[in-house]
Design an enzyme around this catalytic site. Structure first.
Site, PDB file in Angstrom:
ATOM      1  N   ASP A   1       0.831  -1.206   0.000  1.00  0.00           N
ATOM      2  CA  ASP A   1       0.000   0.000   0.000  1.00  0.00           C
ATOM      3  C   ASP A   1       0.868   1.260   0.000  1.00  0.00           C
ATOM      4  OD1 ASP A   1      -2.320   1.436   0.036  1.00  0.00           O
ATOM      5  OD2 ASP A   1      -2.779   1.069   2.147  1.00  0.00           O
TER       6      ASP A   1
ATOM      7  N   TRP B   1       2.650   8.054  -2.035  1.00  0.00           N
ATOM      8  CA  TRP B   1       4.081   8.340  -2.178  1.00  0.00           C
ATOM      9  C   TRP B   1       4.316   9.305  -3.341  1.00  0.00           C
ATOM     10  CZ3 TRP B   1       7.408   7.525  -6.311  1.00  0.00           C
ATOM     11  CH2 TRP B   1       8.784   7.666  -6.037  1.00  0.00           C
TER      12      TRP B   1
ATOM     13  N   ARG C   1       0.008   9.513  -9.777  1.00  0.00           N
ATOM     14  CA  ARG C   1      -0.089   8.275  -9.004  1.00  0.00           C
ATOM     15  C   ARG C   1       0.621   7.105  -9.681  1.00  0.00           C
ATOM     16  NH1 ARG C   1      -3.808   7.427  -5.129  1.00  0.00           N
ATOM     17  NH2 ARG C   1      -4.212   5.325  -5.885  1.00  0.00           N
TER      18      ARG C   1
ATOM     19  N   HIS D   1       3.207   3.592  -8.770  1.00  0.00           N
ATOM     20  CA  HIS D   1       3.046   2.177  -9.136  1.00  0.00           C
ATOM     21  C   HIS D   1       4.289   1.649  -9.846  1.00  0.00           C
ATOM     22  CE1 HIS D   1      -0.963   2.393  -7.720  1.00  0.00           C
ATOM     23  NE2 HIS D   1      -1.446   3.093  -8.722  1.00  0.00           N
TER      24      HIS D   1
ATOM     25  N   THR E   1     -10.130  -7.059  -6.392  1.00  0.00           N
ATOM     26  CA  THR E   1     -11.385  -7.012  -7.155  1.00  0.00           C
ATOM     27  C   THR E   1     -12.047  -5.634  -7.019  1.00  0.00           C
ATOM     28  OG1 THR E   1     -12.413  -8.092  -5.234  1.00  0.00           O
ATOM     29  CG2 THR E   1     -11.902  -9.501  -7.108  1.00  0.00           C
ATOM     30  N   GLU E   2     -11.629  -4.836  -6.007  1.00  0.00           N
ATOM     31  CA  GLU E   2     -12.203  -3.487  -5.834  1.00  0.00           C
ATOM     32  C   GLU E   2     -11.434  -2.423  -6.636  1.00  0.00           C
ATOM     33  OE1 GLU E   2     -14.670  -4.545  -4.063  1.00  0.00           O
ATOM     34  OE2 GLU E   2     -13.440  -6.265  -3.464  1.00  0.00           O
ATOM     35  N   ASN E   3     -10.221  -2.748  -7.069  1.00  0.00           N
ATOM     36  CA  ASN E   3      -9.374  -1.740  -7.722  1.00  0.00           C
ATOM     37  C   ASN E   3      -9.906  -1.264  -9.084  1.00  0.00           C
ATOM     38  OD1 ASN E   3      -6.185  -3.026  -6.442  1.00  0.00           O
ATOM     39  ND2 ASN E   3      -7.557  -1.470  -5.614  1.00  0.00           N
TER      40      ASN E   3
ATOM     41  N   ARG F   1     -11.003   2.441  -9.629  1.00  0.00           N
ATOM     42  CA  ARG F   1     -10.062   3.562  -9.798  1.00  0.00           C
ATOM     43  C   ARG F   1     -10.210   4.201 -11.182  1.00  0.00           C
ATOM     44  NH1 ARG F   1      -4.518   1.484  -6.855  1.00  0.00           N
ATOM     45  NH2 ARG F   1      -5.475   1.128  -4.833  1.00  0.00           N
TER      46      ARG F   1
ATOM     47  N   GLU G   1       0.703 -13.586  12.137  1.00  0.00           N
ATOM     48  CA  GLU G   1       1.156 -12.366  12.802  1.00  0.00           C
ATOM     49  C   GLU G   1       1.007 -11.215  11.814  1.00  0.00           C
ATOM     50  OE1 GLU G   1       1.943 -12.075  15.926  1.00  0.00           O
ATOM     51  OE2 GLU G   1       1.774 -14.234  16.279  1.00  0.00           O
TER      52      GLU G   1
HETATM   53  C1  V07 Z   1       1.638  -3.886  -9.675  1.00  0.00           C
HETATM   54  C2  V07 Z   1       3.462  -2.653  -8.488  1.00  0.00           C
HETATM   55  C3  V07 Z   1       3.624  -3.020  -7.048  1.00  0.00           C
HETATM   56  C4  V07 Z   1       2.894  -2.095  -6.127  1.00  0.00           C
HETATM   57  C5  V07 Z   1       1.423  -2.334  -6.060  1.00  0.00           C
HETATM   58  C6  V07 Z   1       0.538  -1.963  -7.237  1.00  0.00           C
HETATM   59  C7  V07 Z   1       1.221  -1.731  -8.541  1.00  0.00           C
HETATM   60  C8  V07 Z   1       3.955  -6.461 -10.170  1.00  0.00           C
HETATM   61  C9  V07 Z   1       2.846  -6.980 -10.794  1.00  0.00           C
HETATM   62  C10 V07 Z   1       2.681  -8.283 -11.377  1.00  0.00           C
HETATM   63  C11 V07 Z   1       1.483  -8.946 -11.241  1.00  0.00           C
HETATM   64  C12 V07 Z   1       1.297 -10.204 -11.779  1.00  0.00           C
HETATM   65  C13 V07 Z   1       2.315 -10.783 -12.418  1.00  0.00           C
HETATM   66  C14 V07 Z   1       3.513 -10.142 -12.575  1.00  0.00           C
HETATM   67  C15 V07 Z   1       3.715  -8.888 -12.048  1.00  0.00           C
HETATM   68  C16 V07 Z   1       1.866  -6.011 -10.669  1.00  0.00           C
HETATM   69  C17 V07 Z   1      -0.154  -4.984 -10.841  1.00  0.00           C
HETATM   70  C18 V07 Z   1       0.327  -3.905 -10.134  1.00  0.00           C
HETATM   71  C19 V07 Z   1      -1.556  -5.023 -11.329  1.00  0.00           C
HETATM   72  F1  V07 Z   1       2.156 -12.032 -12.907  1.00  0.00           F
HETATM   73  N1  V07 Z   1       3.695  -5.263  -9.693  1.00  0.00           N
HETATM   74  N2  V07 Z   1       2.406  -4.977  -9.979  1.00  0.00           N
HETATM   75  N3  V07 Z   1       0.601  -6.050 -11.108  1.00  0.00           N
HETATM   76  N4  V07 Z   1       2.108  -2.798  -8.963  1.00  0.00           N
END
Ligand code: V07
Length: 260
Positions: free
Chosen positions: A33, A38, A46, A50, A79-81, A84, A223
């Protein structure tokens, strides 16, 4: 091995933390989160948060793997994202593509296997392809499982499991009296990381102290460690610090320790 690893990441720590190799959590789950906040704090869009957050995923994955963690589950998209802004959702759906374009060789070098849990059939085609390619290219790796929760929600997961169990009863594959913790546990999406279905440790960054529909069944005895750091500034030394907190907790699973 531990000392070497620690030294490698200790350039950002104030004091040295010695982890107990015999008390390592085998399954760590993280709610990543604070990416948007940030970025906004820095007057950046935003999505910049990410993007930076994705780089942190790479660092923390290598750290966890080096520490001997068996499963690292990361909450990437809930599922809520979908609520956005469309631009942000589109950007997020591209992250798995970018992630794999740049990280698959390192996953293979580190013997890390990718797994994904969630309702992936609702993701854009290109996202599904990136995810499936990464699973395919790392399927023979025998080290840590990097488990992404993608379009995942725990209540939805429980509904799917209840429906499956109800069908098994209806089709006389299962008697009502046979429904127990094991039957339910095996019907949840974390069965794909068996035998490490339940995380011993949940970390949530960014100061929020909630579970937010993540692994409701599986966190029953975990924990919970809440870090004030935003995810894009979360360092390997923060992970070590949070595992250290876990190692100092008194885990009783509803019982009491003998001799106390
Ligand atoms: C996402 C980066 C990390 C911070 C949180 C939200 C943004 C890696 C993946 C990912 C997901 C599946 C996969 C390989 C990589 C990712 C989303 C968002 C949607 F098989 N980071 N990241 N997917 N963020």
């Amino acid at each position: 091995m531990f000392d070497k690893l620690f030294n490698k990441f200790s350039n950002d720590t104030k004091e040295e933390i010695k982890l107990d190799e015999n008390k390592m959590p085998q399954h760590i789950a993280i709610i990543m989160d604070g990416n948007g906040r940030w970025a906004q704090k820095r007057d950046l869009p935003r999505v910049a948060g990410h993007k930076r957050g994705m780089e942190v995923v790479k660092d923390i994955t290598k750290t966890a793997s080096g520490l001997g963690v068996k499963v690292l589950t990361l909450y990437a998209f809930s599922t809520e994202n979908w609520k956005r802004p469309k631009k942000e959702v589109n950007f997020l759906m591209d992250l798995p593509v970018k992630f794999f374009d740049t990280f698959v060789p390192e996953l293979i070098e580190n013997n890390i296997k990718v797994n994904v849990m969630g309702y992936t059939e609702y993701l854009p085609e290109k996202t599904q392809k990136a995810v499936n390619d990464a699973i395919e290219q790392t399927k023979n790796n025998t080290g840590m499982i990097l488990n992404f929760a993608l379009n995942y929600g725990s209540r939805a997961e429980i509904i799917t499991a209840v429906k499956k169990i109800a069908l098994d009863v209806k089709n006389q594959k299962l008697a009502v009296d046979e429904i127990d913790e094991d039957v339910i546990s095996k019907s949840l999406m974390t069965q794909s990381v068996a035998p490490y279905n339940d995380p011993e440790l949940l970390i949530r960054t960014s100061g929020e102290e909630r579970i937010s529909n993540f692994l409701l069944w599986q966190l029953a005895y975990s924990e919970l460690v809440f870090s004030d750091k935003f995810w894009p500034e979360y360092k390997p030394s923060d992970l070590i610090e949070d595992i250290n907190k876990y190692q100092h907790r008194d885990r009783r699973f509803g019982g009491v320790k003998e001799g106390k």
